[in-house]
Design a protein around this motif. Structure first.
Motif, PDB file in Angstrom:
ATOM      1  N   MET A  92      -2.857 -16.252 -44.840  1.00 38.39           N
ATOM      2  CA  MET A  92      -2.627 -16.865 -43.530  1.00 38.39           C
ATOM      3  C   MET A  92      -1.684 -15.989 -42.695  1.00 38.39           C
ATOM      4  SD  MET A  92      -1.508 -20.770 -42.633  1.00 38.39           S
ATOM      5  CE  MET A  92       0.148 -20.673 -43.293  1.00 38.39           C
ATOM      6  N   VAL A  93      -0.614 -15.508 -43.298  1.00 39.08           N
ATOM      7  CA  VAL A  93       0.321 -14.625 -42.601  1.00 39.08           C
ATOM      8  C   VAL A  93      -0.392 -13.349 -42.164  1.00 39.08           C
ATOM      9  CG1 VAL A  93       2.355 -13.132 -42.960  1.00 39.08           C
ATOM     10  CG2 VAL A  93       2.427 -15.556 -43.641  1.00 39.08           C
ATOM     11  N   TYR A  94      -1.188 -12.785 -43.059  1.00 38.77           N
ATOM     12  CA  TYR A  94      -1.927 -11.554 -42.726  1.00 38.77           C
ATOM     13  C   TYR A  94      -2.876 -11.799 -41.548  1.00 38.77           C
ATOM     14  CZ  TYR A  94      -4.789  -7.389 -43.199  1.00 38.77           C
ATOM     15  OH  TYR A  94      -5.457  -6.218 -42.938  1.00 38.77           O
ATOM     16  N   ALA A  95      -3.621 -12.892 -41.604  1.00 34.09           N
ATOM     17  CA  ALA A  95      -4.573 -13.199 -40.530  1.00 34.09           C
ATOM     18  C   ALA A  95      -3.853 -13.361 -39.194  1.00 34.09           C
ATOM     19  CB  ALA A  95      -5.364 -14.463 -40.874  1.00 34.09           C
ATOM     20  N   LYS A  96      -2.742 -14.056 -39.213  1.00 38.66           N
ATOM     21  CA  LYS A  96      -2.004 -14.276 -37.968  1.00 38.66           C
ATOM     22  C   LYS A  96      -1.462 -12.962 -37.418  1.00 38.66           C
ATOM     23  CE  LYS A  96       1.375 -17.111 -35.699  1.00 38.66           C
ATOM     24  NZ  LYS A  96       1.454 -18.519 -35.462  1.00 38.66           N
ATOM     25  N   ASP A  97      -0.837 -12.169 -38.272  1.00 39.10           N
ATOM     26  CA  ASP A  97      -0.231 -10.913 -37.824  1.00 39.10           C
ATOM     27  C   ASP A  97      -1.258  -9.889 -37.360  1.00 39.10           C
ATOM     28  OD1 ASP A  97       2.170 -12.089 -38.482  1.00 39.10           O
ATOM     29  OD2 ASP A  97       2.664 -10.680 -40.094  1.00 39.10           O
ATOM     30  N   ASN A  98      -2.463  -9.942 -37.920  1.00 37.81           N
ATOM     31  CA  ASN A  98      -3.498  -8.960 -37.580  1.00 37.81           C
ATOM     32  C   ASN A  98      -4.559  -9.515 -36.639  1.00 37.81           C
ATOM     33  OD1 ASN A  98      -2.964  -6.415 -39.283  1.00 37.81           O
ATOM     34  ND2 ASN A  98      -2.554  -8.131 -40.662  1.00 37.81           N
ATOM     35  N   HIS A  99      -4.336 -10.724 -36.146  1.00 35.12           N
ATOM     36  CA  HIS A  99      -5.238 -11.365 -35.175  1.00 35.12           C
ATOM     37  C   HIS A  99      -6.684 -11.336 -35.661  1.00 35.12           C
ATOM     38  CE1 HIS A  99      -1.794 -11.236 -32.529  1.00 35.12           C
ATOM     39  NE2 HIS A  99      -1.687  -9.948 -32.797  1.00 35.12           N
ATOM     40  N   CYS A 100      -6.864 -11.786 -36.898  1.00 36.62           N
ATOM     41  CA  CYS A 100      -8.212 -11.788 -37.449  1.00 36.62           C
ATOM     42  C   CYS A 100      -8.593 -13.171 -37.957  1.00 36.62           C
ATOM     43  CB  CYS A 100      -8.354 -10.742 -38.553  1.00 36.62           C
ATOM     44  SG  CYS A 100      -7.212 -10.872 -39.907  1.00 36.62           S
ATOM     45  N   ARG A 101      -9.859 -13.336 -38.208  1.00 35.95           N
ATOM     46  CA  ARG A 101     -10.403 -14.596 -38.707  1.00 35.95           C
ATOM     47  C   ARG A 101     -10.070 -14.720 -40.192  1.00 35.95           C
ATOM     48  NH1 ARG A 101     -14.925 -17.752 -36.940  1.00 35.95           N
ATOM     49  NH2 ARG A 101     -15.319 -16.130 -35.401  1.00 35.95           N
ATOM     50  N   LEU A 102      -9.605 -15.883 -40.580  1.00 33.46           N
ATOM     51  CA  LEU A 102      -9.340 -16.184 -41.981  1.00 33.46           C
ATOM     52  C   LEU A 102     -10.562 -16.880 -42.559  1.00 33.46           C
ATOM     53  CD1 LEU A 102      -7.544 -16.571 -44.487  1.00 33.46           C
ATOM     54  CD2 LEU A 102      -6.596 -18.606 -43.380  1.00 33.46           C
ATOM     55  N   LEU A 103     -11.063 -16.362 -43.666  1.00 34.52           N
ATOM     56  CA  LEU A 103     -12.190 -16.983 -44.349  1.00 34.52           C
ATOM     57  C   LEU A 103     -11.673 -17.675 -45.605  1.00 34.52           C
ATOM     58  CD1 LEU A 103     -14.835 -14.115 -44.081  1.00 34.52           C
ATOM     59  CD2 LEU A 103     -14.576 -16.119 -42.613  1.00 34.52           C
ATOM     60  N   THR A 104     -11.818 -18.990 -45.635  1.00 36.41           N
ATOM     61  CA  THR A 104     -11.347 -19.764 -46.782  1.00 36.41           C
ATOM     62  C   THR A 104     -12.164 -21.037 -46.926  1.00 36.41           C
ATOM     63  OG1 THR A 104      -9.442 -20.766 -47.870  1.00 36.41           O
ATOM     64  CG2 THR A 104      -9.564 -21.014 -45.467  1.00 36.41           C
ATOM     65  N   GLY A 105     -12.221 -21.515 -48.147  1.00 31.70           N
ATOM     66  CA  GLY A 105     -12.846 -22.800 -48.426  1.00 31.70           C
ATOM     67  C   GLY A 105     -11.811 -23.855 -48.772  1.00 31.70           C
ATOM     68  N   ASP A 106     -10.555 -23.494 -48.686  1.00 33.09           N
ATOM     69  CA  ASP A 106      -9.446 -24.387 -49.030  1.00 33.09           C
ATOM     70  C   ASP A 106      -9.114 -25.255 -47.819  1.00 33.09           C
ATOM     71  OD1 ASP A 106      -6.641 -25.268 -49.195  1.00 33.09           O
ATOM     72  OD2 ASP A 106      -6.524 -24.031 -50.993  1.00 33.09           O
ATOM     73  N   LYS A 107      -9.296 -26.570 -47.951  1.00 29.97           N
ATOM     74  CA  LYS A 107      -9.072 -27.484 -46.821  1.00 29.97           C
ATOM     75  C   LYS A 107      -7.632 -27.477 -46.330  1.00 29.97           C
ATOM     76  CE  LYS A 107     -12.751 -30.785 -47.805  1.00 29.97           C
ATOM     77  NZ  LYS A 107     -13.077 -32.170 -48.132  1.00 29.97           N
ATOM     78  N   THR A 108      -6.698 -27.430 -47.256  1.00 31.38           N
ATOM     79  CA  THR A 108      -5.287 -27.441 -46.855  1.00 31.38           C
ATOM     80  C   THR A 108      -4.938 -26.153 -46.122  1.00 31.38           C
ATOM     81  OG1 THR A 108      -4.779 -28.810 -48.782  1.00 31.38           O
ATOM     82  CG2 THR A 108      -2.924 -27.758 -47.684  1.00 31.38           C
ATOM     83  N   LEU A 109      -5.391 -25.038 -46.634  1.00 30.45           N
ATOM     84  CA  LEU A 109      -5.146 -23.752 -45.975  1.00 30.45           C
ATOM     85  C   LEU A 109      -5.805 -23.727 -44.609  1.00 30.45           C
ATOM     86  CD1 LEU A 109      -4.070 -20.888 -45.890  1.00 30.45           C
ATOM     87  CD2 LEU A 109      -6.013 -20.178 -47.308  1.00 30.45           C
TER      88      LEU A 109
END
Length: 182
Positions: A92-109
């Motif tokens: 999540m931190v990486y996605a935010k800092d690099n302005h990219c889409r996060l791919l996850t199946g984790d509902k909480t994340l």
């Protein structure tokens, strides 16, 4: 080219559905983190993901010391009310800092990423892109989605079954078209 950062469950889902090697055909900059790679415990899954790293399809990055500090600060903040692991928070931190889409199946994340104004998608985002790009036939994609359903009970069953039905109907429509030899 859109940058996407993969959580562990996405890589495993793609492997289980037989879709991992097809990702190289998508016009995406696939990335993940070293801590995500360390979460892949099944040998064949790890070998398949490492093959994508070797051929340049998937880039593996590490967080900076500042980012690691932020991850552990967030772990402390979330303690007691949110079950996100340091690895989850890292992507999540990486996605935010690099302005990219996060791919996850984790509902909480997913929920936390949305709060952080991070664009987030799941495995169906990738299966839809693969279908739209005609990288697999309708029948092949329907089979892959069935494998996905069989391997992961946490996925949105109804949405996947709807996609499978549409793909099967589209495939039948193709099979009913007149042959050029007729």
């Amino acid at each position: 080219m859109e940058i996407v950062v993969n959580d562990t469950n996405i890589l495993i889902d793609l492997y289980n559905a037989g879709l991992l090697p097809h990702c190289k055909s998508l016009d995406l900059d696939f990335r993940t983190l070293d801590v995500v790679m360390s979460e892949i415990e099944e040998k064949k899954q790890l070998e398949a993901v490492e093959e994508l790293v070797s051929d340049g399809t998937l880039r593996v990055d590490s967080l900076s010391p500042n980012q690691v500090e932020r991850v552990f600060q967030m772990v402390r903040e979330y303690e007691g009310y949110c079950n996100l692991s340091p690895e989850d928070i890292s992507v999540m931190v990486y996605a935010k800092d690099n302005h990219c889409r996060l791919l996850t199946g984790d509902k909480t994340l997913r929920a936390k990423a949305i709060i952080e104004n991070i664009q987030v998608s799941g495995v169906l985002y990738l299966t839809d892109l693969l279908s739209e790009a005609h990288i697999l036939s309708y029948a092949e994609m329907a089979e892959s989605l069935e494998l996905l359903l069989a391997s992961n009970s946490r996925l949105p069953r109804k949405l996947i079954q709807e996609r499978i039905s549409r793909l099967r109907e589209a495939n039948v429509g193709i099979n009913l078209l007149p042959n050029d030899d007729d």
